[in-house]
Scaffold this active site. Sequence first.
Site, PDB file in Angstrom:
ATOM      1  CE1 TYR A  38     -35.029 -23.040 -22.922  1.00 58.54           C
ATOM      2  CE2 TYR A  38     -34.972 -22.008 -20.756  1.00 58.54           C
ATOM      3  CZ  TYR A  38     -35.662 -22.361 -21.906  1.00 58.54           C
ATOM      4  OH  TYR A  38     -36.982 -22.024 -22.032  1.00 58.54           O
ATOM      5  CG  ASP A  60     -36.724 -19.719 -30.725  1.00 60.93           C
ATOM      6  OD1 ASP A  60     -37.876 -19.270 -30.605  1.00 60.93           O
ATOM      7  OD2 ASP A  60     -35.710 -19.151 -30.274  1.00 60.93           O
ATOM      8  CG  ASP A  64     -31.751 -17.544 -33.788  1.00 55.29           C
ATOM      9  OD1 ASP A  64     -31.626 -16.870 -34.842  1.00 55.29           O
ATOM     10  OD2 ASP A  64     -32.772 -18.200 -33.538  1.00 55.29           O
TER      11      ASP A  64
END
Length: 300
Positions: free
Chosen positions: A71, A43, A85
């Site tokens: 991650y 992203d 998010d």
Amino acid sequence: MAEKKADGFLNILKPPGMSSHDVIGAVRKVLKMKRVGHAGTLDPAAAGVLPIATGQAARLIEYLELADKTYRAELTFGLATDSGDDTGEVTESVTDFTMPSKEEVMAALQKFTGVIRQTPPAHSAIKINGKRACDLLRQGVAVEIPSREVTIHAIDLIAYKPGKKKILIDVKCSKGTYIRSLCLDIGAALGLPAVMSFLVRSRVGDFSLTEALTLEELQERGAEAILPPAEFLNHLERYDLDPSREKAFCNGLGTGERRRVPKSDTLRVYCAGDFLGIGRYDRKTQEVIPAKVILRQAGH
């Protein structure tokens, strides 16, 4: 057998604020190459490892995407957005709540290890009838994405911040895992709305964050930064070809060998220590069929 320097992989550190496509454009400009691709979209707000392939090695991108990923993510409780998010539109906000205890958080995290089902966010690059879901949303088209099975190999609580209503987690997972969806589901398991408020990808297979180059470092090193593709395909089983079958394999023919049965069907194929490309094991004919031949000897 000589490998072209321009045919290989780059381990690039994608900065926040750039799309993965923007990074590709920057790499093309630095290397003055058109054939450049990437594996595993990040992203725009996220940072971290972005594997990039150049030249003939761009044909190997699909095999990079098979690798596991790691991650580090920050999860903020009390808030939900349409994107999952903190860049999206707020859809739910709760301010007066008690932060779950550290023990409750750790117990919830353990529920998400192993094979799980998750629904990827609609604000994603997943294609529906050939079009990206996020683009359809911008056009006002309703998007429904089916759930999928993914594997969470490990999930660890790195920091517990009750005063800020946040936690920090490390996640090692299979391809296709959406950390935004995982954060949302963790919140739901604890009875609270939640969003992913920070994300960095620290590893993709053999690509690590500690060895990733910034775009500024790539500018300085240029094509010298391109690495041999075979070094980053260790997640695939190795198959060593009999030298007598090398020419046939490089010309698209099956190996005709029945010396051993590989454990997996997708193989990285070598001959006399040289990486030839990717082979597919045909269990019916019991031979390795070339899928992507990258290197050829002169005269082949």
